[in-house]
Design an enzyme around this catalytic site. Structure first.
Site: not given
Ligand code: DON
Length: 300
Positions: A57, A60, A184, A236, A254
């Site tokens: 993320s 983003k 994405y 978040y 993540v």
């Molecule tokens: O969209 C998703 O589920 C993951 N590929 C990315 C999420 C993410 O990194 C959220 N962060 N903390």
């Protein structure tokens, strides 16, 4: 920085490595890296700062930068600027708010941002543009998408698929949902190390200019707007706690990375794969808290 690396290496509260896909579940949880890139172009690093990880993320921030560069403030007709107080993949708000995601960092918001990037290019070219942007910003041609992570994101991305379809039903996606999702998933799967990512984020600390090249990436005003969103929405439902403990604009992923910005001073990346319950790096936050205190770095 070496003192902090040593201190966090002794910690037991390392969180849990993301396990929704095997490629992330396999990452060694004992790793920790830290990099600081100053606005006058000096790079400092410690620990596993040269080990590549999945930026997830954190991408983003960079897709938002590109979308603002392309359509400017009209983006805010399609995405809000309020913290959600929900997890990154929460689905509950979107129907209430008629398909306008709360902010560009929760997943539906990031999908709308990616849709903006797709408006003038095919999916493959859009992925190429994002990758090229990361390469130019970091001054590193070797940056790649991890294809195994990208395909696993697709195979397990049912919530993101639901978000994209819902956004489409509300008229807030212009491209086909599968195109937006494809881009994405690839942007999330970009692999970079702490030093590359700290260099790439340098423009956010340097009023929109890349500290290495001196070239303008975005206006100073836009850099300030992106930083404000990182502060209020970058972690978040852990954003308030991060502001309280560290006091710097920042964005987590993540994969265990966190990009933080000390405006006018430096961009900082901490990486440790173990996550807390909100999906943010447990030791990454602890390390940034220590660094911010010792350096007296806070926007407050
Ligand atoms: O969209 C998703 O589920 C993951 N590929 C990315 C999420 C993410 O990194 C959220 N962060 N903390």
């Amino acid at each position: 920085m070496d003192e902090i690396s040593l201190e966090v290496s002794k910690r037991r509260d390392r969180g849990r490595v993301a396990d929704y896909i095997p490629a992330l579940a396999r990452v060694d949880p004992s790793q920790f890296g830290l990099a600081v890139f100053t606005t006058d172009g000096q790079l400092f690093s410690s620990g596993d700062a040269h080990v590549a990880f999945s930026i997830q993320s954190i991408s983003k921030v960079f897709s938002l930068t590109m979308a603002l560069g392309s359509i400017g403030d009209s983006l805010w007709r399609r995405v809000g600027r309020e913290p959600s107080g929900n997890s990154f993949n929460s689905i509950v708000l979107l129907e209430h708010e008629k398909g306008i995601p709360r902010n560009p960092f929760i997943n539906p918001g990031a999908l709308v941002v990616t849709d903006v990037l797709l408006s003038s290019l095919a999916p493959r070219e859009t992925i190429g543009e994002i990758l090229q942007f990361m390469r130019v910003l970091s001054g590193s041609e070797q940056i790649l998408v991890d294809p195994g992570v990208a395909s696993a994101e697709k195979a397990t991305g049912f919530r993101n698929i639901a978000h994209a379809n819902f956004l489409k039903s509300c008229g807030n996606l212009l491209s086909p949902p599968e195109h937006v999702l494809g881009v994405y998933f690839h942007q999330c799967a970009i692999a970079m190390d702490c030093t590359q990512l700290a260099r790439a984020g340098g423009f956010l600390a340097a009023a929109g200019r890349n500290p290495t090249t001196g070239l303008s990436v975005v206006s100073a005003e836009k850099a300030r707007c992106i930083n404000s969103l990182m502060m209020t929405c970058g972690h978040y439902d852990g954003s308030g706690d991060f502001a309280f403990r560290v006091g710097l604009p920042s964005k987590s992923g993540v994969g265990g990375g966190i990009l933080a910005v000390v405006p006018g001073v430096a961009s900082v990346v901490a990486w440790s794969p173990g996550l807390n319950t909100q999906g943010n790096s447990a030791l990454g936050i602890a390390a940034l808290e220590m660094l911010a205190r010792r350096m007296n770095w806070s926007v407050f």
